[in-house]
Design a protein around this motif. Structure first.
Motif, PDB file in Angstrom:
ATOM      1  N   LEU A  12     -53.889  49.322  55.600  1.00 42.49           N
ATOM      2  CA  LEU A  12     -54.265  48.954  56.967  1.00 42.49           C
ATOM      3  C   LEU A  12     -53.067  48.493  57.782  1.00 42.49           C
ATOM      4  CD1 LEU A  12     -56.447  48.338  59.111  1.00 42.49           C
ATOM      5  CD2 LEU A  12     -56.706  46.083  58.056  1.00 42.49           C
ATOM      6  N   GLU A  13     -52.209  47.672  57.160  1.00 47.29           N
ATOM      7  CA  GLU A  13     -51.069  47.115  57.907  1.00 47.29           C
ATOM      8  C   GLU A  13     -50.045  48.172  58.307  1.00 47.29           C
ATOM      9  OE1 GLU A  13     -50.530  46.203  53.443  1.00 47.29           O
ATOM     10  OE2 GLU A  13     -52.140  46.170  54.955  1.00 47.29           O
ATOM     11  N   ASN A  14     -50.119  49.351  57.700  1.00 46.40           N
ATOM     12  CA  ASN A  14     -49.197  50.437  58.052  1.00 46.40           C
ATOM     13  C   ASN A  14     -49.830  51.462  58.985  1.00 46.40           C
ATOM     14  OD1 ASN A  14     -47.371  49.233  56.349  1.00 46.40           O
ATOM     15  ND2 ASN A  14     -47.749  50.623  54.641  1.00 46.40           N
ATOM     16  N   THR A  15     -51.083  51.248  59.349  1.00 47.76           N
ATOM     17  CA  THR A  15     -51.803  52.198  60.197  1.00 47.76           C
ATOM     18  C   THR A  15     -51.647  51.799  61.654  1.00 47.76           C
ATOM     19  OG1 THR A  15     -53.439  52.450  58.444  1.00 47.76           O
ATOM     20  CG2 THR A  15     -54.008  53.330  60.603  1.00 47.76           C
ATOM     21  N   SER A  16     -51.290  52.754  62.497  1.00 49.84           N
ATOM     22  CA  SER A  16     -51.048  52.428  63.903  1.00 49.84           C
ATOM     23  C   SER A  16     -51.551  53.545  64.811  1.00 49.84           C
ATOM     24  CB  SER A  16     -49.552  52.200  64.157  1.00 49.84           C
ATOM     25  OG  SER A  16     -48.804  53.364  63.854  1.00 49.84           O
ATOM     26  N   ILE A  17     -51.732  53.179  66.080  1.00 51.02           N
ATOM     27  CA  ILE A  17     -52.120  54.116  67.127  1.00 51.02           C
ATOM     28  C   ILE A  17     -50.980  54.157  68.146  1.00 51.02           C
ATOM     29  CG2 ILE A  17     -53.720  54.515  69.054  1.00 51.02           C
ATOM     30  CD1 ILE A  17     -55.017  55.099  66.464  1.00 51.02           C
ATOM     31  N   PRO A  18     -50.517  55.335  68.567  1.00 50.07           N
ATOM     32  CA  PRO A  18     -49.432  55.408  69.552  1.00 50.07           C
ATOM     33  C   PRO A  18     -49.823  54.743  70.873  1.00 50.07           C
ATOM     34  CG  PRO A  18     -49.778  57.537  68.495  1.00 50.07           C
ATOM     35  CD  PRO A  18     -50.923  56.670  68.085  1.00 50.07           C
ATOM     36  N   LEU A  89     -66.299  55.056  61.272  1.00 48.56           N
ATOM     37  CA  LEU A  89     -65.652  56.323  61.609  1.00 48.56           C
ATOM     38  C   LEU A  89     -65.271  56.278  63.081  1.00 48.56           C
ATOM     39  CD1 LEU A  89     -64.897  59.291  60.985  1.00 48.56           C
ATOM     40  CD2 LEU A  89     -67.281  59.894  61.470  1.00 48.56           C
ATOM     41  N   ASN A  90     -63.983  56.313  63.351  1.00 43.29           N
ATOM     42  CA  ASN A  90     -63.456  56.176  64.710  1.00 43.29           C
ATOM     43  C   ASN A  90     -62.793  57.475  65.157  1.00 43.29           C
ATOM     44  OD1 ASN A  90     -63.493  53.021  65.116  1.00 43.29           O
ATOM     45  ND2 ASN A  90     -62.373  53.894  66.858  1.00 43.29           N
ATOM     46  N   VAL A  91     -63.081  57.891  66.366  1.00 43.94           N
ATOM     47  CA  VAL A  91     -62.389  59.029  66.961  1.00 43.94           C
ATOM     48  C   VAL A  91     -61.810  58.566  68.289  1.00 43.94           C
ATOM     49  CG1 VAL A  91     -62.537  61.406  67.770  1.00 43.94           C
ATOM     50  CG2 VAL A  91     -63.997  60.639  65.881  1.00 43.94           C
ATOM     51  N   THR A  92     -60.504  58.616  68.393  1.00 44.08           N
ATOM     52  CA  THR A  92     -59.833  58.186  69.611  1.00 44.08           C
ATOM     53  C   THR A  92     -59.186  59.392  70.287  1.00 44.08           C
ATOM     54  OG1 THR A  92     -58.181  56.643  70.499  1.00 44.08           O
ATOM     55  CG2 THR A  92     -57.742  57.559  68.333  1.00 44.08           C
ATOM     56  N   ALA A  93     -59.086  59.374  71.603  1.00 43.30           N
ATOM     57  CA  ALA A  93     -58.772  60.575  72.381  1.00 43.30           C
ATOM     58  C   ALA A  93     -57.472  61.257  71.984  1.00 43.30           C
ATOM     59  CB  ALA A  93     -58.730  60.233  73.871  1.00 43.30           C
ATOM     60  N   GLY A  94     -56.486  60.473  71.583  1.00 37.69           N
ATOM     61  CA  GLY A  94     -55.192  61.050  71.246  1.00 37.69           C
ATOM     62  C   GLY A  94     -54.198  60.871  72.377  1.00 37.69           C
ATOM     63  N   ILE A  95     -52.981  61.335  72.139  1.00 44.01           N
ATOM     64  CA  ILE A  95     -51.877  61.133  73.072  1.00 44.01           C
ATOM     65  C   ILE A  95     -52.041  62.032  74.297  1.00 44.01           C
ATOM     66  CG2 ILE A  95     -49.379  61.353  73.374  1.00 44.01           C
ATOM     67  CD1 ILE A  95     -49.122  60.772  70.370  1.00 44.01           C
ATOM     68  N   SER A  96     -51.828  61.436  75.462  1.00 49.02           N
ATOM     69  CA  SER A  96     -51.824  62.184  76.713  1.00 49.02           C
ATOM     70  C   SER A  96     -50.871  61.499  77.681  1.00 49.02           C
ATOM     71  CB  SER A  96     -53.240  62.260  77.303  1.00 49.02           C
ATOM     72  OG  SER A  96     -53.285  63.163  78.389  1.00 49.02           O
ATOM     73  N   GLU A 103     -57.962  67.203  82.157  1.00 44.28           N
ATOM     74  CA  GLU A 103     -58.100  68.159  81.069  1.00 44.28           C
ATOM     75  C   GLU A 103     -58.864  67.551  79.891  1.00 44.28           C
ATOM     76  OE1 GLU A 103     -54.195  65.978  80.373  1.00 44.28           O
ATOM     77  OE2 GLU A 103     -55.235  66.890  82.094  1.00 44.28           O
ATOM     78  N   THR A 104     -59.336  68.416  79.001  1.00 39.24           N
ATOM     79  CA  THR A 104     -60.033  67.991  77.784  1.00 39.24           C
ATOM     80  C   THR A 104     -59.013  67.519  76.762  1.00 39.24           C
ATOM     81  OG1 THR A 104     -61.846  69.538  78.167  1.00 39.24           O
ATOM     82  CG2 THR A 104     -61.519  68.790  75.900  1.00 39.24           C
ATOM     83  N   TYR A 105     -59.390  66.494  76.001  1.00 41.01           N
ATOM     84  CA  TYR A 105     -58.538  66.023  74.900  1.00 41.01           C
ATOM     85  C   TYR A 105     -58.751  66.945  73.706  1.00 41.01           C
ATOM     86  CZ  TYR A 105     -58.304  61.645  77.582  1.00 41.01           C
ATOM     87  OH  TYR A 105     -58.108  60.699  78.552  1.00 41.01           O
ATOM     88  N   THR A 106     -57.704  67.616  73.275  1.00 37.94           N
ATOM     89  CA  THR A 106     -57.832  68.606  72.202  1.00 37.94           C
ATOM     90  C   THR A 106     -57.204  68.163  70.883  1.00 37.94           C
ATOM     91  OG1 THR A 106     -55.803  69.702  72.928  1.00 37.94           O
ATOM     92  CG2 THR A 106     -57.891  70.524  73.835  1.00 37.94           C
TER      93      THR A 106
END
Length: 300
Positions: A12-18, A89-96, A103-106
């Motif tokens: 967990l401590e090594n998991t990150s979101i940009p 279960l998490n789904v995050t949009a991603g980098i934009s 536009e759609t997040y792909t």
């Protein structure tokens, strides 16, 4: 805790979101929380259906298939040394880009993590009506999204009652939902619950309890109700996927003693039977899968 993120497992401590992930910048992300029974996730397809519909409504293309997700659940439990767990279960949009996109997040990010199932208070919990009103959904219906500040502030409001559930009212004064639950009450053998028109999350467990009530031939009323409607009932309970169904023994200063042959107990027994039936089906499917694998090896 070992976390799955986009194809890899890491602490967990090594998991990150940009920083430029729009799930972080603008809250464009959804999640589902569910639990397993002997490794089998209960009502998992219902959770996935809601998640996929919600992701589509916020313009996120998500390509994960059901079988792969089932396998990830088993791996999450195994890597964390659990037979059963509560999974998120998490789904995050991603980098934009910086700014609001058209536009759609792909390229969304998928995360899966788990914790042990916490014990549930069987004798009944306390609930209190919150002063902070329930906010309205960002879109046409409430999504299980990263926009959770209203819930967090509700939890802060009842910080001195750590074991209590807070019940939101709408700005119009109608009962809506708990901080982490849907609300039900019983009067004259009729089951009442707020309508989704009040802006509540249409919980997976909420929908299933309504289904169970119909199997019992119990009338269900969904609508707009006041505090007095709830306080004048015979029994109250809340539902969510991790705690299942929890009886409420007291709301504010009004107590709800256990009554003889309560509807709550009948519904809870049916719920337990449902988890057992699903587990049996899951175990049978695993046996068939193992046998098919053996047959394939022999034929090769």
């Amino acid at each position: 805790m070992i976390v799955y993120k986009d194809g890899s497992w890491q602490p967990l401590e090594n998991t990150s979101i940009p920083v430029m992930d729009h799930g972080f910048l603008y809250g464009v992300g959804l999640f589902e929380t569910f639990r397993t029974y002997q490794g089998s996730p209960f009502l998992f397809q219902d959770h996935l259906n809601r998640l996929r519909e919600g992701l589509s409504s916020v313009y996120i293309e998500w390509e994960e298939d059901d079988k792969s997700l089932q396998q990830l659940i088993g791996m999450a439990l195994e890597r964390n040394g659990l037979t059963d767990g509560v999974l998120r279960l998490n789904v995050t949009a991603g980098i934009s880009n910086w700014g609001l996109p058209n536009e759609t997040y792909t390229k969304p990010s998928t995360l899966l993590f788990t914790r042990p199932v916490a014990p549930v208070q069987d004798e009944g919990r306390r609930a209190v009506f919150l002063q902070i009103p329930r906010n309205t959904p960002e879109g046409s219906v409430r999504l299980k999204s990263h926009h959770y500040l209203n819930n967090l502030l509700g939890k802060r409001e009842i910080a001195k009652h750590a074991d209590a559930e807070g019940i939101f009212l709408t700005r119009e004064g109608y009962v809506s939902e708990g901080i982490v639950s849907n609300v039900f009450w019983v009067k004259n053998n009729t089951l009442y619950t707020p309508s989704i028109s009040t802006g509540i999350l249409n919980g997976v467990t909420r929908q299933y309890v309504i289904h169970l009530a119909s199997l019992l031939g119990v009338k269900v009323e969904e609508g707009t109700f006041t505090k007095d409607d709830l306080l004048g009932s015979e029994e109250v309970f809340v539902t969510n996927s991790t705690q299942e169904m929890v009886r409420i023994a007291r709301v504010d200063e009004v107590e709800f003693p256990v009554i003889r042959h309560p509807l709550f107990d009948r519904l809870k027994e049916l719920y337990k039977e449902s988890t057992n039936r699903q587990l049996q089906s899951y175990q049978q499917a695993k046996r068939v899968e193992i046998q098919n694998g053996k047959d394939k090896l022999i034929s090769e």
